[in-house]
Design a protein around this motif. Structure first.
Motif, PDB file in Angstrom:
ATOM      1  N   PRO A 127       0.793  -1.232   0.000  1.00  0.00           N
ATOM      2  CA  PRO A 127       0.000   0.000   0.000  1.00  0.00           C
ATOM      3  C   PRO A 127       0.832   1.293   0.000  1.00  0.00           C
ATOM      4  O   PRO A 127       0.728   2.127   0.905  1.00  0.00           O
ATOM      5  N   PHE A 128       1.655   1.483  -1.019  1.00  0.00           N
ATOM      6  CA  PHE A 128       2.397   2.735  -1.134  1.00  0.00           C
ATOM      7  C   PHE A 128       1.644   3.677  -2.086  1.00  0.00           C
ATOM      8  O   PHE A 128       0.980   3.243  -3.021  1.00  0.00           O
ATOM      9  N   LEU A 129       1.732   4.956  -1.824  1.00  0.00           N
ATOM     10  CA  LEU A 129       1.054   5.980  -2.635  1.00  0.00           C
ATOM     11  C   LEU A 129      -0.385   5.577  -2.955  1.00  0.00           C
ATOM     12  O   LEU A 129      -0.801   5.578  -4.132  1.00  0.00           O
ATOM     13  N   PRO A 130      -1.179   5.211  -1.977  1.00  0.00           N
ATOM     14  CA  PRO A 130      -2.511   4.670  -2.267  1.00  0.00           C
ATOM     15  C   PRO A 130      -3.421   5.672  -2.974  1.00  0.00           C
ATOM     16  O   PRO A 130      -4.113   5.303  -3.931  1.00  0.00           O
ATOM     17  N   GLU A 131      -3.438   6.943  -2.534  1.00  0.00           N
ATOM     18  CA  GLU A 131      -4.340   7.923  -3.160  1.00  0.00           C
ATOM     19  C   GLU A 131      -3.964   8.163  -4.620  1.00  0.00           C
ATOM     20  O   GLU A 131      -4.825   8.210  -5.512  1.00  0.00           O
ATOM     21  N   GLU A 132      -2.663   8.317  -4.877  1.00  0.00           N
ATOM     22  CA  GLU A 132      -2.206   8.581  -6.250  1.00  0.00           C
ATOM     23  C   GLU A 132      -2.545   7.437  -7.190  1.00  0.00           C
ATOM     24  O   GLU A 132      -3.032   7.647  -8.306  1.00  0.00           O
ATOM     25  N   ARG A 133      -2.320   6.218  -6.756  1.00  0.00           N
ATOM     26  CA  ARG A 133      -2.560   5.059  -7.613  1.00  0.00           C
ATOM     27  C   ARG A 133      -4.053   4.817  -7.821  1.00  0.00           C
ATOM     28  O   ARG A 133      -4.491   4.480  -8.940  1.00  0.00           O
TER      29      ARG A 133
END
Length: 263
Positions: A127-133
């Motif tokens: 779950p890295f950069l969840p909003e961007e992805r």
């Protein structure tokens, strides 16, 4: 000129056998006639010269026009070849357009499946950069419903999203965000090393955590990794040269070491 010589001969013949005064009087009409004949001959010669010059000029114009006609014939033949090639290309383009229509009908469902697959992948991934992805996937979903965007542009955007996700697997990155640490939302620094390690460190350095992909949850990280995490964050921000670091890597629930490549 013949008339001139004839007049001169008559004048000479008449001059013999007559008295001088009589000869003079009798020759005056002849001289006048000869002079008139000479003037007429001169005018005729000038007319002939003018006609000859005009004919010469017309002949030059005729030759030039013939050359232009020959050039136009060559140019016309070349244009006919170009028109024939254009007609051939037109037929090929018409066939290609028909094929494109078939491809469009086939590629649209493919793109929809690719977007659904990307959405599922992001949800199941680290779950890295969840909003961007998630926003990137939502943008693609909205893009597919738009009629003012060509199919080629839609496909390009889908492939671009896949390329971005592929890049995540071979890069190191540091970014800031918020994290619920022991029931309190705090600003933290995230460290992502490919898809094999995702670590956070609070701004004060008091808390460290690592994402356990096997368990699908965050877990505390030992203070012994604090220096390595701090150094890795600086490497990711290009503040230090790449170096070998000891960081947690979950494989079958065993903590191992991984390299911060700094790519």
């Amino acid at each position: 000129m013949k008339l001139f010589f004839l007049g001169s001969a008559i004048l000479l013949a008449a001059s013999f056998g007559l008295p001088a005064q009589a000869q003079s009087e009798s020759l005056e009409p002849v001289v006048d006639v000869a002079d008139a004949i000479n003037q007429t001959a001169k005018k005729s010669q000038l007319t002939i010269d003018s006609i000859a010059d005009n004919m010469q000029e017309r002949m030059q114009q005729y030759k030039q026009i013939n050359k232009q006609i020959d050039g136009l014939r060559v140019y016309t033949r070349q244009l006919e070849k170009q028109i024939q090639n254009q007609n051939t290309e037109k037929s090929e383009l018409s066939s290609s357009i028909d094929e494109v229509s078939v491809v469009e009908r086939q590629i649209t469902p493919l793109m929809l499946r690719m977007i659904d697959g990307l959405d599922a992948f992001v949800e199941l991934d680290v779950p890295f950069l969840p909003e961007e992805r998630e926003e990137r996937v939502a943008t693609l979903q909205d893009l597919m419903d738009r009629a003012d965007v060509d199919v080629s542009e839609k496909f390009r955007r889908v492939m671009e999203a896949y390329q971005i996700e592929a890049e995540y697997g071979r890069t190191i990155e540091a970014y800031t965000g918020e994290m619920d640490v022991e029931g309190q939302v705090q600003d933290v620094d995230f460290l992502r090393i490919g898809r094999v390690a995702l670590v956070y460190k609070t701004r004060d350095g008091a808390s460290l955590g690592v994402w356990n992909q096997n368990a699908g949850a965050w877990q505390p990280l030992s203070d012994s990794y604090r220096n390595s995490v701090t150094e890795a964050l600086r490497i990711a921000r290009k503040q230090l040269a790449p170096d070998l670091l000891m960081l947690p890597l979950f494989t079958d629930s065993i903590v191992s070491a991984t390299r911060a490549a700094g790519e």
